[in-house]
Scaffold this motif. Structure first.
Motif, PDB file in Angstrom:
ATOM      1  N   CYS A   1      -2.548 -10.820  -8.189  1.00 17.55           N
ATOM      2  CA  CYS A   1      -2.507  -9.697  -9.371  1.00 17.55           C
ATOM      3  C   CYS A   1      -1.903  -8.543  -8.751  1.00 17.55           C
ATOM      4  O   CYS A   1      -1.766  -8.403  -7.597  1.00 17.55           O
TER       5      CYS A   1
ATOM      6  N   SER B   1       0.202  -8.095  -5.047  1.00 19.03           N
ATOM      7  CA  SER B   1       0.041  -9.268  -4.480  1.00 19.03           C
ATOM      8  C   SER B   1       0.575 -10.491  -5.194  1.00 19.03           C
ATOM      9  O   SER B   1       1.244 -11.382  -4.744  1.00 19.03           O
TER      10      SER B   1
ATOM     11  N   ILE C   1      -3.574 -14.704  -2.855  1.00 16.29           N
ATOM     12  CA  ILE C   1      -3.051 -13.520  -2.404  1.00 16.29           C
ATOM     13  C   ILE C   1      -3.842 -12.293  -2.841  1.00 16.29           C
ATOM     14  O   ILE C   1      -3.824 -12.048  -3.922  1.00 16.29           O
TER      15      ILE C   1
ATOM     16  N   GLN D   1      -5.175  -8.399  -1.235  1.00 15.66           N
ATOM     17  CA  GLN D   1      -5.265  -6.973  -0.071  1.00 15.66           C
ATOM     18  C   GLN D   1      -6.992  -7.028   0.144  1.00 15.66           C
ATOM     19  O   GLN D   1      -7.325  -7.319   0.971  1.00 15.66           O
TER      20      GLN D   1
ATOM     21  N   THR E   1     -10.701  -8.766  -5.804  1.00 20.80           N
ATOM     22  CA  THR E   1     -10.206  -8.819  -7.228  1.00 20.80           C
ATOM     23  C   THR E   1     -10.874  -9.875  -8.147  1.00 20.80           C
ATOM     24  O   THR E   1     -10.603 -11.119  -7.717  1.00 20.80           O
TER      25      THR E   1
ATOM     26  N   GLN F   1       1.910  -8.929   3.702  1.00 22.67           N
ATOM     27  CA  GLN F   1       1.469 -10.389   2.868  1.00 22.67           C
ATOM     28  C   GLN F   1       2.852 -11.023   3.127  1.00 22.67           C
ATOM     29  O   GLN F   1       2.778 -12.489   3.104  1.00 22.67           O
TER      30      GLN F   1
ATOM     31  N   GLU G   1       3.499   3.574 -11.153  1.00 18.07           N
ATOM     32  CA  GLU G   1       2.443   3.949 -10.493  1.00 18.07           C
ATOM     33  C   GLU G   1       2.123   5.509 -10.283  1.00 18.07           C
ATOM     34  O   GLU G   1       1.256   5.982 -10.377  1.00 18.07           O
TER      35      GLU G   1
ATOM     36  N   VAL H   1      -9.933  -3.772  -7.946  1.00 17.75           N
ATOM     37  CA  VAL H   1     -10.399  -4.130  -9.282  1.00 17.75           C
ATOM     38  C   VAL H   1     -11.312  -5.107  -9.333  1.00 17.75           C
ATOM     39  O   VAL H   1     -11.135  -6.287  -9.539  1.00 17.75           O
TER      40      VAL H   1
HETATM   41  C1  F6R Z   1      -0.393  -1.848  -6.921  1.00 15.29           C
HETATM   42  C2  F6R Z   1      -1.598  -2.481  -6.422  1.00 15.29           C
HETATM   43  C3  F6R Z   1      -2.334  -3.415  -7.475  1.00 15.29           C
HETATM   44  C4  F6R Z   1      -2.981  -4.477  -6.420  1.00 15.29           C
HETATM   45  C5  F6R Z   1      -3.895  -5.384  -7.538  1.00 15.29           C
HETATM   46  C6  F6R Z   1      -4.197  -6.669  -6.488  1.00 15.29           C
HETATM   47  O1  F6R Z   1       0.327  -0.958  -5.912  1.00 15.29           O
HETATM   48  O2  F6R Z   1      -2.051  -2.036  -5.235  1.00 15.29           O
HETATM   49  O3  F6R Z   1      -1.519  -3.761  -8.359  1.00 15.29           O
HETATM   50  O4  F6R Z   1      -1.894  -4.915  -5.884  1.00 15.29           O
HETATM   51  O5  F6R Z   1      -4.631  -4.659  -8.131  1.00 15.29           O
HETATM   52  O6  F6R Z   1      -5.193  -6.134  -5.807  1.00 15.29           O
HETATM   53  P1  F6R Z   1      -5.538  -7.001  -4.476  1.00 15.29           P
HETATM   54  O7  F6R Z   1      -4.441  -7.437  -3.910  1.00 15.29           O
HETATM   55  O8  F6R Z   1      -6.530  -6.486  -3.832  1.00 15.29           O
HETATM   56  O9  F6R Z   1      -6.181  -8.509  -5.129  1.00 15.29           O
END
Ligand code: F6R
Length: 365
Positions: free
Chosen positions: A57, A60, A103, A105, A109, A165, A245, A362
């Motif tokens: 998402c 990522s 992928i 962070q 998610t 990443q 953002e 999220v």
């Molecule tokens: C943008 C941002 C979001 C995340 C997305 C996925 O700056 O931070 O778009 O990239 O919510 O989050 P992860 O990578 O934690 O799954």
């Protein structure tokens, strides 16, 4: 602790040379990728992979889009990329011998995890995770894991997580490519290019003052366009996401070749157009796209390789970047766009680290 920095986001942007290096550490020699570093049974799990399905998402997802260019070019393996929230709610076909690559962070998610769990039921060869949080759900539920070594990311807008990443994805791509016959010399050439990235990112950070100056042109604008071609198209998408953002300026990214097919109608003097143009074989085509924008009075902000020979002119601002290998260019070219968004947001006085309506992780739909 933000230390000497005004915001976490700026601190995290500046950490990139170090954390990119940390993500390479123990995984590459001077000329080769160490496949074992991806996991003891990496070789087995990567053997006979016929298709890579990437799920993610937001930022990522953009990393996954860059990886698709690499995987198809270097490994010659077909690759699909989809946002998790779409994938999980449609009927999908998992091809035989698919490597399912998530992928994230955070590794928490909700949509990404749901997609992985669903795909597991459908069956695939192996699940690989590229993740920044050890012990997260995603890490626990995957067969192979490449941890990004970004360290905690506090700013809601993702920066160092994205470039690490990409680093991890390129290392993975080379491991997969070796299984698929990438010649040793080509692997060595790209590994050498990866080693240059931390220094090149530092060179870009040294342009911070100039980029801050450039950002003034965006302060009173309501819309902007970001253009890129090839593997720089996802970089344009990521640049546009950062700007919307944290500065709340409407930003849209297009593959430069799509300009004529619609968005050109929007271009006038109130529409700044940001372009990432490294010196690859698409740069000549890109230059003609730039002329189209100029002819409509659009103001251009071009981030270009000094060898690309893009000339500053009336309404064309050119920021010269270090010469980079076309494969590693998306990593390096992301950084000036992060800085641009950061400075626009600071000028507008928004809450850079905590943009309105957004959460860092999220974990609900
Ligand atoms: C943008 C941002 C979001 C995340 C997305 C996925 O700056 O931070 O778009 O990239 O919510 O989050 P992860 O990578 O934690 O799954």
């Amino acid at each position: 602790d933000k230390g000497e920095y005004r915001h976490f986001m700026l601190k995290e942007i500046y950490e990139q040379p170090r954390v990119i290096k940390a993500t390479m550490e123990g995984r590459v020699t001077n000329t080769r990728v160490l496949e074992q570093a991806l996991g003891t049974d990496a070789e087995n799990l990567l053997e006979n992979v016929r298709h890579v399905q990437i799920i993610a998402c937001g930022t990522s997802y953009h990393a996954g889009m860059v990886a698709r260019y690499w995987i198809e070019e270097l490994a010659g393996v077909p690759c699909s990329v989809e946002v998790a929230s779409e994938f999980r709610y449609r009927k999908h076909v998992i091809q035989q011998d698919t490597l399912f690559l998530c992928i994230s962070q955070s590794g928490e998610t909700a949509d990404t995890l749901a997609a992985l769990r669903q795909a597991k039921k459908a069956g695939f060869r192996a699940a690989l995770a590229i993740c920044n949080v050890p012990g997260s759900s995603l890490v626990r539920e995957s067969d192979l894991v490449i941890m990004t070594q970004a360290g905690p990311e506090i700013g809601v807008a993702s920066t160092k997580a994205f470039t690490t990443q990409l680093t991890a994805l390129l290392i993975f791509t080379l491991a997969l490519a070796r299984q698929n016959g990438l010649p040793e010399e080509q692997e060595a050439e790209i590994v050498k290019a990866i080693h240059l990235v931390p220094g090149q990112v530092s060179d870009v950070l040294a342009l911070d003052g100039e980029i801050a100056e450039m950002s003034k042109a965006f302060m009173d604008k309501h819309h902007s366009l970001f253009l890129g071609r090839g593997s720089q198209f996802p970089v344009a998408l990521e640049g546009a996401l950062k700007l919307k953002e944290i500065s709340y300026i409407h930003a849209e990214a297009y593959p430069a070749g799509e300009l004529k097919h619609g968005p050109l109608a929007l271009v006038d003097s109130e529409m700044p157009v940001v372009t990432v143009a490294p010196n690859n074989d698409l740069v000549e085509k890109l230059k003609s796209n730039l002329e189209e924008v100029r002819a409509r009075g659009g103001e251009l902000f071009v981030f270009a390789d000094k060898m690309a020979n893009v000339k500053p002119d009336e309404g064309i601002h050119v920021m010269q970047l270090p010469s980079v290998h076309p494969i590693t260019a998306p990593i390096v070219y992301t950084v000036p766009l992060q800085l641009l968004s950061y400075h626009v947001a600071v000028l507008k006085g928004t809450d850079v680290d905590q943009p309105r309506n957004l959460a860092k992780s999220v974990t609900v739909e």
